[in-house]
Motif scaffolding. Sequence first.
Motif, PDB file in Angstrom:
ATOM      1  N   ARG A 108       0.826  -1.220   0.000  1.00 31.34           N
ATOM      2  CA  ARG A 108       0.000   0.000   0.000  1.00 31.34           C
ATOM      3  C   ARG A 108       0.852   1.258   0.000  1.00 31.34           C
ATOM      4  NH1 ARG A 108      -5.052   1.360   4.117  1.00 31.34           N
ATOM      5  NH2 ARG A 108      -5.172   3.599   3.685  1.00 31.34           N
ATOM      6  N   PHE A 109       1.935   1.250   0.806  1.00 37.01           N
ATOM      7  CA  PHE A 109       2.782   2.440   0.898  1.00 37.01           C
ATOM      8  C   PHE A 109       4.045   2.317   0.044  1.00 37.01           C
ATOM      9  CE2 PHE A 109       0.256   2.523   4.799  1.00 37.01           C
ATOM     10  CZ  PHE A 109      -0.185   3.834   4.804  1.00 37.01           C
ATOM     11  N   ALA A 110       4.157   1.216  -0.735  1.00 32.06           N
ATOM     12  CA  ALA A 110       5.283   1.015  -1.657  1.00 32.06           C
ATOM     13  C   ALA A 110       6.626   1.125  -0.949  1.00 32.06           C
ATOM     14  CB  ALA A 110       5.200   2.002  -2.816  1.00 32.06           C
ATOM     15  N   THR A 111       6.756   0.478   0.187  1.00 33.84           N
ATOM     16  CA  THR A 111       8.016   0.453   0.923  1.00 33.84           C
ATOM     17  C   THR A 111       8.080  -0.824   1.756  1.00 33.84           C
ATOM     18  OG1 THR A 111       9.377   1.567   2.586  1.00 33.84           O
ATOM     19  CG2 THR A 111       6.996   1.755   2.825  1.00 33.84           C
ATOM     20  N   ARG A 112       9.277  -1.297   1.962  1.00 33.04           N
ATOM     21  CA  ARG A 112       9.458  -2.487   2.798  1.00 33.04           C
ATOM     22  C   ARG A 112       9.740  -2.120   4.255  1.00 33.04           C
ATOM     23  NH1 ARG A 112       9.751  -6.780  -0.639  1.00 33.04           N
ATOM     24  NH2 ARG A 112      10.404  -6.297  -2.784  1.00 33.04           N
ATOM     25  N   ALA A 113       9.909  -0.842   4.531  1.00 36.49           N
ATOM     26  CA  ALA A 113      10.225  -0.395   5.897  1.00 36.49           C
ATOM     27  C   ALA A 113       8.941  -0.261   6.703  1.00 36.49           C
ATOM     28  CB  ALA A 113      10.985   0.926   5.851  1.00 36.49           C
ATOM     29  N   VAL A 114       8.385  -1.396   7.111  1.00 40.79           N
ATOM     30  CA  VAL A 114       7.129  -1.434   7.858  1.00 40.79           C
ATOM     31  C   VAL A 114       7.316  -2.265   9.117  1.00 40.79           C
ATOM     32  CG1 VAL A 114       4.726  -2.207   7.856  1.00 40.79           C
ATOM     33  CG2 VAL A 114       5.693  -1.130   5.812  1.00 40.79           C
ATOM     34  N   ALA A 141       1.250   1.159  13.025  1.00 36.09           N
ATOM     35  CA  ALA A 141       2.454   0.733  12.310  1.00 36.09           C
ATOM     36  C   ALA A 141       3.406   1.904  12.141  1.00 36.09           C
ATOM     37  CB  ALA A 141       2.086   0.155  10.950  1.00 36.09           C
ATOM     38  N   LEU A 142       4.664   1.560  11.966  1.00 30.30           N
ATOM     39  CA  LEU A 142       5.698   2.546  11.667  1.00 30.30           C
ATOM     40  C   LEU A 142       6.114   2.324  10.222  1.00 30.30           C
ATOM     41  CD1 LEU A 142       7.111   4.744  13.365  1.00 30.30           C
ATOM     42  CD2 LEU A 142       9.011   3.158  13.649  1.00 30.30           C
ATOM     43  N   SER A 170       4.557   7.224  12.022  1.00 31.07           N
ATOM     44  CA  SER A 170       3.508   6.425  12.646  1.00 31.07           C
ATOM     45  C   SER A 170       2.223   6.525  11.830  1.00 31.07           C
ATOM     46  CB  SER A 170       3.270   6.911  14.079  1.00 31.07           C
ATOM     47  OG  SER A 170       2.231   6.174  14.684  1.00 31.07           O
ATOM     48  N   GLN A 171       1.569   5.368  11.650  1.00 29.56           N
ATOM     49  CA  GLN A 171       0.315   5.298  10.915  1.00 29.56           C
ATOM     50  C   GLN A 171      -0.734   4.599  11.779  1.00 29.56           C
ATOM     51  OE1 GLN A 171      -0.315   6.572   7.938  1.00 29.56           O
ATOM     52  NE2 GLN A 171       1.767   7.125   7.262  1.00 29.56           N
ATOM     53  N   GLN A 172      -1.930   5.182  11.828  1.00 33.01           N
ATOM     54  CA  GLN A 172      -3.060   4.588  12.536  1.00 33.01           C
ATOM     55  C   GLN A 172      -4.123   4.214  11.504  1.00 33.01           C
ATOM     56  OE1 GLN A 172      -3.134   4.108  15.857  1.00 33.01           O
ATOM     57  NE2 GLN A 172      -1.201   5.158  16.293  1.00 33.01           N
ATOM     58  N   LEU A 173      -4.424   2.926  11.380  1.00 31.94           N
ATOM     59  CA  LEU A 173      -5.341   2.452  10.351  1.00 31.94           C
ATOM     60  C   LEU A 173      -6.403   1.553  10.958  1.00 31.94           C
ATOM     61  CD1 LEU A 173      -2.640   1.406   7.741  1.00 31.94           C
ATOM     62  CD2 LEU A 173      -3.942   3.524   7.708  1.00 31.94           C
TER      63      LEU A 173
END
Length: 413
Positions: A256-262, A283-284, A289-292
């Motif tokens: 979703r965010f096109a990154t492996r740094a999750v 998640a970071l 920081s992301q709140q979903l």
Amino acid sequence: MDALLILAGLMLMLLGLIWLIRMAFSTSLFWGLGSLLPPITLIYLLRYWRQARKAVLLGALGIIPLIVGVTLLASQDAERLQAILSLQWMEAEQQAPGSLDIRLNGELNGQPFRPQHAELIDGVLSLREGGDFFARREVQIRLDGQPGPQLKLSLLPDDPAPRPLVEISWLLPEQDLPEARMLQRGYTLHLDLQAQAPNRYVGDFHLVLPRSLATNLSGRIELYSDRLRYRDGRVDLSHDSEDTLAYVLRDYLQRRFATRAVSLADLNVSDFSAGKLDLPVTALVDGQSQQLQVQLSKQARGWQVLDDHYPALPAAQVTPTAPAAAQLQVAPRVQRSVDRRLRFTLQRLLLNPNHYHNLQVRARTLTGRQAQGRFDGVNTRGEVVIRQTLSGTDEATFQLRPEDIRSIELLEP
């Protein structure tokens, strides 16, 4: 004792049959050969009852210890009796795909111990027999943190502290709650485990507790190092566990965010029975920081995020001139203090009393009484002990049976 009684009964019945066949041969060759067939044996008994009744009586005597032994076995280990009567012991032993190879010999609390579940997660080694909420028999060894690729540990009864805490528990057929014993010294322990891909430890296990506990186990074990399961080399997404959901969510957020740094925070999911989950996810992602709020559903292929239409990430490319640049810096795992009040139940309290020791609780009984104070563990009778400070050094202790508790609350996180 039950096995000896069953064996003695079968031996007496067999001796009676052999004696009867010998009598038939002494009568005539025809009767001897015919007595090997049940219908003719019955005819021989009716015609020569006066001579054959002694052999019949001997065989009938064998029924008494046989019935007593079967009754004892049914009261102590009903599943073992069911396996014997269903002739499962005659089938070739086959290891189910993805199952653990556990070859332990010995006993726990004086009874044979055959664990089907084994794991070494978050520094707790657990061997568990039975698939119900309370294990029929279980051994837990609390180590000092999660080991690395190799774990070697050898302890003798007189070795000094610090030592791992060893806990054994067992549930008898007539009991509603298991009994448990914990000790931190006086035992012998030997572990020699090697990590194996993708998520297992394999090696030797040896544990001897003091004689009063009648527990000694030795053999080779295989344990899971996380709660993921694999099938044909790939993660089994149909397995119900927080680790499976974390794997699905991490893959979803990476695409979703096109990154492996999750990195994900703890999910705190305990009930998978509905097949649908609506989870708040912290998640970071790339250091932010992301709140979903994410909805998951268990479908034919396993757990999936609903409305997931994001494409796969391109394969990571390695630059020969700057190898460090090709390595993504994975953000550290988000640490959240878990509020134990959110998932607190009476069953969780009874299953893991040490997790809530000395915390403030409030219990209400079926008769309307209320007990509030600090949780002081579960006594040997399976009662919940609550300690209340009255004034100064005076204290009151409440001992409540679980079946008498209508509701119980945890007052501290």
